[in-house]
Design an enzyme around this catalytic site. Structure first.
Site, PDB file in Angstrom:
ATOM      1  N   ARG A 167       0.758  -1.130  -0.092  1.00  0.00           N
ATOM      2  CA  ARG A 167       0.146  -0.127  -0.148  1.00  0.00           C
ATOM      3  C   ARG A 167       0.765   1.358   0.153  1.00  0.00           C
ATOM      4  O   ARG A 167       2.166   1.147   0.544  1.00  0.00           O
ATOM      5  CB  ARG A 167      -0.867   0.039   1.111  1.00  0.00           C
ATOM      6  CG  ARG A 167      -2.211  -0.856   1.111  1.00  0.00           C
ATOM      7  CD  ARG A 167      -3.182   0.090   0.138  1.00  0.00           C
ATOM      8  NE  ARG A 167      -4.253  -0.986   0.338  1.00  0.00           N
ATOM      9  CZ  ARG A 167      -4.671  -1.794  -0.396  1.00  0.00           C
ATOM     10  NH1 ARG A 167      -3.767  -2.162  -1.439  1.00  0.00           N
ATOM     11  NH2 ARG A 167      -5.724  -2.537  -0.712  1.00  0.00           N
ATOM     12  N   HIS A 192      -0.954   0.308  -9.732  1.00  0.00           N
ATOM     13  CA  HIS A 192      -1.767  -0.392  -8.755  1.00  0.00           C
ATOM     14  C   HIS A 192      -2.353  -1.811  -9.415  1.00  0.00           C
ATOM     15  O   HIS A 192      -3.733  -1.751  -9.520  1.00  0.00           O
ATOM     16  CB  HIS A 192      -2.792   0.418  -7.909  1.00  0.00           C
ATOM     17  CG  HIS A 192      -3.266  -0.190  -6.540  1.00  0.00           C
ATOM     18  ND1 HIS A 192      -3.586   0.396  -5.537  1.00  0.00           N
ATOM     19  CD2 HIS A 192      -3.295  -1.521  -6.347  1.00  0.00           C
ATOM     20  CE1 HIS A 192      -3.826  -0.527  -4.888  1.00  0.00           C
ATOM     21  NE2 HIS A 192      -3.859  -1.932  -4.958  1.00  0.00           N
ATOM     22  N   GLU A 229      -1.900   8.067  -3.993  1.00  0.00           N
ATOM     23  CA  GLU A 229      -2.265   7.655  -5.335  1.00  0.00           C
ATOM     24  C   GLU A 229      -3.552   7.939  -5.608  1.00  0.00           C
ATOM     25  O   GLU A 229      -4.597   7.839  -4.864  1.00  0.00           O
ATOM     26  CB  GLU A 229      -2.165   6.160  -5.692  1.00  0.00           C
ATOM     27  CG  GLU A 229      -3.222   5.177  -4.780  1.00  0.00           C
ATOM     28  CD  GLU A 229      -2.494   3.750  -5.004  1.00  0.00           C
ATOM     29  OE1 GLU A 229      -1.537   3.404  -4.756  1.00  0.00           O
ATOM     30  OE2 GLU A 229      -3.459   2.959  -5.263  1.00  0.00           O
TER      31      GLU A 229
END
Ligand code: 8YV
Length: 328
Positions: A240, A287, A269
């Site tokens: 993360r 991601h 993000e």
């Protein structure tokens, strides 16, 4: 009988929407609009259930605005977008989507590690830019994967998948650090040795981060940790954003304090810190660690399974806070 109302907060496979429509009155964001918190609350306020992704934050404010809400099913294994304490207090069940993405995500962790250590994207950019005029002995020389020491921080299911790939596929020496040590049988199966965080940082040639985000893991890798790593080391984050201090990492990459990094997740993000964007010794991906169609479909179906089980009086397969069921 009237069907419960649910909100699908992001665009998802049409077949999953069709499946949900058999059980629910479904409102879905198939246009995949980026909703503000106020828009999310407005969409959710008359719903009993929600199908969410990691981008949809469910906290006390949202819960207070949505008194009918009983369950939020996350299409993600990580659930730091949920305020679990607030959800339990409000009697809202939270579910996640573990297991179905483990091997796909471990594959990607390895892909990112290899791309980073062997300077794959940097060399491709060089070629595409028309800069390749001759071969030279040290052109884009990287660091070896096989036989190197692989460090893993966070040894859940995905960490174990990466350990197996490293040990069995590439003959790596695997060391790990985790909140709790694996039992001896699992350690033997993964061919992984438990070490302190300090030893992990000092000894790893390649360090892969796979721990969940929490207040405790915030900036688990910052300037002090980067300073302990080998100057030849690579760092990979598929966990993360926020686990790594991105500003400190950019400084360490710029000064060659460590050799390179591969990042699939970022603080804040989808915005990526400009310092990272300007560096060549970092591989950046948006991601996508779990992004294969079969895996994303399995994740979506598991979120749907949780909603369907809950509203048909069955036990949801992957609850996070079953205590919530006693609250409402
Ligand atoms: C998801 C993830 O793609 O499962 C997770 O925790 O980070 C990813 O696999 C993302 O969170 C979308 O929900």
């Amino acid at each position: 009988m009237t069907k419960p109302k649910i909100l699908v907060a992001r665009a998802v496979f049409p077949e999953v929407i069709a499946r949900l429509e058999q059980y629910f009155e479904v409102e879905s964001n198939q246009l995949d609009e980026t909703w503000s918190k106020a828009q999310l609350m407005a969409q959710l306020k008359d719903k009993q259930g929600a199908f969410t992704t990691g981008s949809d934050r469910i906290d006390g404010e949202v819960l207070a605005a949505c008194p009918s809400l009983k369950i939020c099913a996350n299409m993600a294994v990580g659930y730091n977008n949920f305020d679990i304490d607030a959800m339990t207090a409000a009697g809202v069940l939270a579910t996640n989507a573990p297991d179905v993405l483990t091997e796909t995500t471990a594959d990607f962790g390895f892909a990112l590690l290899m791309a980073t250590a062997r300077r794959l994207t940097e060399s491709e950019h060089f070629l595409r830019a028309g800069k390749w005029s001759k071969w030279s002995y040290d052109m884009f020389a990287g660091s070896d994967i096989h036989g190197a020491t692989l460090g893993i921080l966070g040894m859940g299911r995905i960490g174990q998948g990466i350990a197996r790939r490293g040990a069995l596929g590439f003959g790596m020496k695997v060391i790990y650090h985790n909140r709790s040590r694996l039992d001896a049988a699992l350690e033997a199966e993964c061919k992984a040795s438990y070490v302190s965080k300090e030893d992990l940082l000092k000894s790893a040639d390649h360090l892969v981060l796979v721990l969940p985000y929490s207040a405790q893991s915030h900036h688990a890798i910052g300037a002090a940790e980067l300073a302990q790593m080998k100057p030849t080391a690579t760092l990979v984050n598929i966990a993360r954003g926020g686990i790594v201090d991105d500003v400190a990492l950019a400084a360490a990459l710029r000064s060659k304090r460590i050799a390179a990094a591969g990042l699939d997740v970022f603080e804040g993000e989808p915005v990526v810190h400009p310092d990272l964007l300007s560096l060549s010794n970092v591989v950046l991906t948006p991601h996508i660690a779990s992004a294969t169609i079969p895996t994303r479909l399995a994740m979506a179906n598991l979120a749907a399974d949780n909603l369907i089980a809950f509203f048909t009086g069955k036990v949801p397969p992957t609850p996070i806070n079953p205590a919530a069921l006693a609250t409402k």
